[in-house]
Design a protein around this motif. Sequence first.
Motif, mmCIF file in Angstrom:
data_model
loop_
_atom_site.group_PDB
_atom_site.id
_atom_site.type_symbol
_atom_site.label_atom_id
_atom_site.label_comp_id
_atom_site.label_asym_id
_atom_site.label_seq_id
_atom_site.Cartn_x
_atom_site.Cartn_y
_atom_site.Cartn_z
ATOM 1 N N MET A 291 0.912 -1.125 0.109
ATOM 2 C CA MET A 291 -0.084 0.071 -0.075
ATOM 3 C C MET A 291 0.935 1.267 -0.242
ATOM 4 N N ARG A 292 0.363 2.213 -0.562
ATOM 5 C CA ARG A 292 1.066 3.718 -0.789
ATOM 6 C C ARG A 292 0.321 4.621 0.142
ATOM 7 N N ALA A 293 1.228 5.622 0.428
ATOM 8 C CA ALA A 293 0.438 6.613 1.022
ATOM 9 C C ALA A 293 -0.621 7.717 -0.007
ATOM 10 N N PRO A 294 -1.509 8.437 0.411
ATOM 11 C CA PRO A 294 -1.921 8.543 1.905
ATOM 12 C C PRO A 294 -2.751 7.412 2.407
ATOM 13 N N PHE A 295 -2.978 7.243 3.587
ATOM 14 C CA PHE A 295 -3.729 6.480 4.356
ATOM 15 C C PHE A 295 -5.009 7.217 5.019
ATOM 16 N N ILE A 296 -6.097 6.204 5.160
ATOM 17 C CA ILE A 296 -7.099 6.946 5.913
ATOM 18 C C ILE A 296 -7.658 6.017 6.737
ATOM 19 N N VAL A 297 -8.532 6.284 7.753
ATOM 20 C CA VAL A 297 -9.160 5.446 8.648
ATOM 21 C C VAL A 297 -10.543 5.630 8.584
ATOM 22 N N TRP A 298 -11.335 4.376 8.298
ATOM 23 C CA TRP A 298 -12.765 4.419 7.872
ATOM 24 C C TRP A 298 -13.499 3.341 8.864
ATOM 25 N N VAL B 102 -7.764 0.587 8.544
ATOM 26 C CA VAL B 102 -6.631 1.650 7.669
ATOM 27 C C VAL B 102 -6.623 1.257 6.270
ATOM 28 N N MET B 103 -6.702 2.205 5.567
ATOM 29 C CA MET B 103 -6.944 2.062 4.193
ATOM 30 C C MET B 103 -5.922 2.755 3.429
ATOM 31 N N GLY B 104 -5.154 2.213 2.285
ATOM 32 C CA GLY B 104 -3.974 2.991 1.557
ATOM 33 C C GLY B 104 -4.368 2.857 0.079
ATOM 34 N N THR B 105 -3.641 3.720 -0.438
ATOM 35 C CA THR B 105 -3.979 3.811 -1.958
ATOM 36 C C THR B 105 -3.239 2.534 -2.760
ATOM 37 N N GLY B 106 -4.115 1.948 -3.220
ATOM 38 C CA GLY B 106 -3.735 0.518 -3.957
ATOM 39 C C GLY B 106 -3.798 0.804 -5.529
#
Length: 62
Positions: free
Chosen positions: A1-8, A44-48
């Motif tokens: 995974m790459r930044a940015p990361f979000i919390v959902w 936690v989710m990142g750019t994929g």
Amino acid sequence: MRAPFIVWSPEGTTEPKVTHPNHQSAHYAAHQMAKAHPGQTFFVMGTGGKPVCAPVEEGIAA
């Protein structure tokens, strides 16, 4: 995974508004949010993938 990361959270009432520069920062935020909202699940989710954006045409409202 790459930044940015979000919390959902699927149980949440608002969309994510904060982006985190790394997984560690987002992971810490997820734990803090879980403590503040017992029983709610946080991911936690990142750019994929690659971003997709259509150009905005002038004079046309979305």
